[in-house]
Scaffold this motif. Structure first.
Motif, PDB file in Angstrom:
ATOM      1  N   ASP A  92      29.873 -17.604  20.495  1.00 26.11           N
ATOM      2  CA  ASP A  92      29.894 -16.635  21.519  1.00 26.11           C
ATOM      3  C   ASP A  92      30.325 -17.021  22.825  1.00 26.11           C
ATOM      4  O   ASP A  92      30.848 -16.251  23.643  1.00 26.11           O
ATOM      5  CB  ASP A  92      28.500 -15.705  21.569  1.00 26.11           C
ATOM      6  N   THR A  93      29.906 -18.176  23.007  1.00 30.12           N
ATOM      7  CA  THR A  93      30.429 -18.899  24.262  1.00 30.12           C
ATOM      8  C   THR A  93      31.790 -19.559  24.469  1.00 30.12           C
ATOM      9  O   THR A  93      32.289 -19.827  25.432  1.00 30.12           O
ATOM     10  CB  THR A  93      29.264 -20.055  24.837  1.00 30.12           C
ATOM     11  N   GLY A  94      32.636 -19.126  23.177  1.00 27.17           N
ATOM     12  CA  GLY A  94      33.913 -19.549  23.165  1.00 27.17           C
ATOM     13  C   GLY A  94      34.287 -20.966  22.629  1.00 27.17           C
ATOM     14  O   GLY A  94      35.274 -21.398  22.462  1.00 27.17           O
ATOM     15  N   LYS A  95      32.984 -21.687  22.187  1.00 23.94           N
ATOM     16  CA  LYS A  95      33.314 -22.810  21.362  1.00 23.94           C
ATOM     17  C   LYS A  95      33.973 -22.777  19.967  1.00 23.94           C
ATOM     18  O   LYS A  95      33.973 -21.658  19.343  1.00 23.94           O
ATOM     19  CB  LYS A  95      31.890 -23.638  20.813  1.00 23.94           C
ATOM     20  N   SER A  96      34.996 -23.507  19.541  1.00 22.25           N
ATOM     21  CA  SER A  96      35.815 -23.479  18.388  1.00 22.25           C
ATOM     22  C   SER A  96      34.926 -24.101  17.392  1.00 22.25           C
ATOM     23  O   SER A  96      33.805 -24.705  17.402  1.00 22.25           O
ATOM     24  CB  SER A  96      37.240 -24.521  18.717  1.00 22.25           C
ATOM     25  N   ARG A  97      35.305 -23.593  15.964  1.00 19.48           N
ATOM     26  CA  ARG A  97      34.940 -23.962  14.845  1.00 19.48           C
ATOM     27  C   ARG A  97      34.888 -25.761  14.835  1.00 19.48           C
ATOM     28  O   ARG A  97      33.955 -26.239  14.099  1.00 19.48           O
ATOM     29  CB  ARG A  97      35.621 -23.390  13.808  1.00 19.48           C
ATOM     30  N   ASP A  98      36.039 -25.922  15.265  1.00 21.65           N
ATOM     31  CA  ASP A  98      36.087 -27.684  15.403  1.00 21.65           C
ATOM     32  C   ASP A  98      35.265 -28.314  16.195  1.00 21.65           C
ATOM     33  O   ASP A  98      34.453 -29.118  15.600  1.00 21.65           O
ATOM     34  CB  ASP A  98      37.346 -27.776  15.556  1.00 21.65           C
ATOM     35  N   LEU A 155      17.080 -22.422  13.658  1.00 19.43           N
ATOM     36  CA  LEU A 155      17.354 -22.972  14.887  1.00 19.43           C
ATOM     37  C   LEU A 155      18.840 -23.101  14.990  1.00 19.43           C
ATOM     38  O   LEU A 155      19.744 -22.793  15.879  1.00 19.43           O
ATOM     39  CB  LEU A 155      16.735 -24.227  15.465  1.00 19.43           C
ATOM     40  N   TYR A 156      19.336 -23.951  13.911  1.00 22.61           N
ATOM     41  CA  TYR A 156      20.956 -24.028  13.613  1.00 22.61           C
ATOM     42  C   TYR A 156      21.714 -22.792  13.767  1.00 22.61           C
ATOM     43  O   TYR A 156      22.648 -22.833  14.293  1.00 22.61           O
ATOM     44  CB  TYR A 156      21.088 -24.849  12.428  1.00 22.61           C
ATOM     45  N   ARG A 157      21.111 -21.931  12.857  1.00 24.30           N
ATOM     46  CA  ARG A 157      22.032 -20.500  12.595  1.00 24.30           C
ATOM     47  C   ARG A 157      22.221 -19.872  14.224  1.00 24.30           C
ATOM     48  O   ARG A 157      23.325 -19.635  14.606  1.00 24.30           O
ATOM     49  CB  ARG A 157      21.231 -19.697  12.043  1.00 24.30           C
ATOM     50  N   LEU A 158      21.027 -20.006  15.032  1.00 19.69           N
ATOM     51  CA  LEU A 158      21.195 -19.135  16.372  1.00 19.69           C
ATOM     52  C   LEU A 158      21.817 -20.100  17.330  1.00 19.69           C
ATOM     53  O   LEU A 158      22.574 -19.596  18.243  1.00 19.69           O
ATOM     54  CB  LEU A 158      19.743 -19.080  16.798  1.00 19.69           C
ATOM     55  N   TRP A 159      22.022 -21.372  17.122  1.00 19.74           N
ATOM     56  CA  TRP A 159      22.579 -22.297  18.062  1.00 19.74           C
ATOM     57  C   TRP A 159      24.172 -22.104  17.636  1.00 19.74           C
ATOM     58  O   TRP A 159      24.943 -21.963  18.711  1.00 19.74           O
ATOM     59  CB  TRP A 159      22.324 -23.928  17.728  1.00 19.74           C
ATOM     60  N   LYS A 160      24.385 -22.052  16.495  1.00 17.03           N
ATOM     61  CA  LYS A 160      25.803 -21.841  16.148  1.00 17.03           C
ATOM     62  C   LYS A 160      26.396 -20.522  16.402  1.00 17.03           C
ATOM     63  O   LYS A 160      27.731 -20.503  17.185  1.00 17.03           O
ATOM     64  CB  LYS A 160      26.149 -22.030  14.602  1.00 17.03           C
ATOM     65  N   GLN A 161      25.625 -19.711  16.515  1.00 15.03           N
ATOM     66  CA  GLN A 161      26.019 -18.141  16.849  1.00 15.03           C
ATOM     67  C   GLN A 161      26.233 -18.069  18.424  1.00 15.03           C
ATOM     68  O   GLN A 161      27.105 -17.507  18.694  1.00 15.03           O
ATOM     69  CB  GLN A 161      25.173 -17.233  16.480  1.00 15.03           C
ATOM     70  N   ARG A 169      32.302 -30.829  14.664  1.00 21.13           N
ATOM     71  CA  ARG A 169      32.093 -32.146  15.180  1.00 21.13           C
ATOM     72  C   ARG A 169      30.728 -32.386  15.723  1.00 21.13           C
ATOM     73  O   ARG A 169      30.298 -33.460  15.737  1.00 21.13           O
ATOM     74  CB  ARG A 169      33.384 -32.574  16.288  1.00 21.13           C
ATOM     75  N   SER A 170      30.193 -31.345  16.218  1.00 23.76           N
ATOM     76  CA  SER A 170      28.861 -31.396  16.905  1.00 23.76           C
ATOM     77  C   SER A 170      27.643 -31.678  15.787  1.00 23.76           C
ATOM     78  O   SER A 170      26.678 -32.148  16.158  1.00 23.76           O
ATOM     79  CB  SER A 170      28.542 -30.241  17.780  1.00 23.76           C
ATOM     80  N   THR A 171      27.943 -31.409  14.545  1.00 23.58           N
ATOM     81  CA  THR A 171      26.980 -31.291  13.713  1.00 23.58           C
ATOM     82  C   THR A 171      27.138 -32.237  12.595  1.00 23.58           C
ATOM     83  O   THR A 171      26.451 -32.574  11.683  1.00 23.58           O
ATOM     84  CB  THR A 171      26.873 -29.879  12.705  1.00 23.58           C
ATOM     85  N   GLU A 172      28.082 -33.202  12.948  1.00 23.54           N
ATOM     86  CA  GLU A 172      28.273 -34.415  11.910  1.00 23.54           C
ATOM     87  C   GLU A 172      27.058 -35.302  11.845  1.00 23.54           C
ATOM     88  O   GLU A 172      26.530 -35.635  12.780  1.00 23.54           O
ATOM     89  CB  GLU A 172      29.529 -35.528  12.559  1.00 23.54           C
ATOM     90  N   GLY A 173      26.578 -35.583  10.608  1.00 21.74           N
ATOM     91  CA  GLY A 173      25.377 -36.291  10.535  1.00 21.74           C
ATOM     92  C   GLY A 173      24.214 -35.325  10.207  1.00 21.74           C
ATOM     93  O   GLY A 173      23.102 -35.766   9.696  1.00 21.74           O
TER      94      GLY A 173
END
Length: 300
Positions: free
Chosen positions: A105-111, A95-101, A115-119
């Motif tokens: 693709d929607t233009g979100k930055s790596r930062d 689920l994480y892999r697909l969410w990140k991909q 920040r979204s995955t902290e913790g």
């Protein structure tokens, strides 16, 4: 191109009747990579018997959760998806892999992703709960899937498509095991994933990139390559017009070089069906273009 990743399977039990308004459909604006994780998540929710009101106590406000499951509004942060996965007992790593991909693709930055995955960063690498059957199946079919995807996709995109396929299959693995043939279930996911990433012309996938690495060109002299290349491009254009089943067989047989039994195993269909699809496809190609005698290619 937006492609549905729903795969055919056996008739399932009716979904539990829920109080309140029925969850609306996925928005037409949702892209294929977003849909890749959203569809299995929705299916798990619909089969769980849980309600939006129930989940809102631990995940997200009811109205926002409804938007999330329909793919409207802002793209959700991983911390929300992580909580939802825990409530619906969804495996975290695929689920994480697909969410990140989809986020990229929607233009979100790596930062933004970081920040979204902290913790919850351990989810990104934890695969200890991968079903043994899933691991074994992926090991068996990986080479064939990579060969097929490379005909339609370039660079590392074909590898990404196969990795995404295996992640989707993991999310849907209970349904895959209950299907008539798990190989056919997995292939349907691969085809949809590759189609979502392929280039199109006149609503048909473009195969022309494969012309530079086909069996037809490997043993051709440099002097004859331009002529053979033109023939290959014409052939690829014609192949792209075939029905899906025949296209899959012809790509695997004549562009990837697999034997009929290997094709049968990859597609999850009887050997007789492979031979029939190839026979009908050859008749179409013979009627469509003028081909040189078929020599040097895969033999039955």
């Amino acid at each position: 191109m937006t492609t549905s990743f729903n795969t055919p399977g056996p008739a399932s039990e009716p979904a539990p009747v829920r109080p309140g308004r029925k969850l609306g459909p996925i928005a037409d604006t949702v892209g294929s990579s977003h849909r890749a994780w959203l569809e299995p998540t929705r299916e798990r929710y619909l089969a769980s018997g849980r309600t939006l009101s129930d989940l809102s106590l631990k995940v997200l406000a009811k109205s926002k959760l409804s938007e999330l499951l329909r793919g409207v509004g802002h793209y959700p942060r991983w911390e929300v998806i992580h909580r939802l996965a825990g409530e619906l007992d969804l495996p975290g790593w695929p689920l994480y892999r697909l969410w990140k991909q989809a986020a990229m693709d929607t233009g979100k930055s790596r930062d933004w992703v970081d920040r979204s995955t902290e913790g919850t960063t351990a989810v990104a690498t934890a695969r200890s709960d991968q079903p043994l059957e899933h691991w074994a199946l992926c090991q068996t079919i990986a080479d064939g899937y990579l060969a097929y995807a490379s005909v339609f996709l370039t660079d590392d995109t074909h590898k990404t498509a196969v990795d995404d396929t295996f992640a989707i299959l993991w999310l849907c693995f209970d349904e895959a095991l209950a299907s008539p043939d798990i190989r056919r279930y997995a292939w349907n996911i691969l085809r949809a994933t590759v189609k979502a990433k392929a280039n199109y012309r006149d609503e048909r996938p473009v195969l022309a990139e494969a012309a530079f690495d086909t069996l037809a060109l490997r043993d051709v002299s440099q002097q004859d390559q331009p002529t053979r290349l033109a023939e290959s491009l014409e052939l690829f254009t014609a192949i792209s017009k075939l029905p899906e089943a025949q296209l899959d067989v012809m790509v695997l047989r004549h562009l990837c070089g697999f034997q009929p039994k290997q094709v049968s195993d990859l597609l999850g269909i009887p050997l007789a069906a492979v031979r029939s699809d190839e026979r009908h496809a050859n008749r179409f190609l013979d009627d469509t273009i003028e081909l040189p005698p078929r020599t040097g290619g895969p033999t039955p």
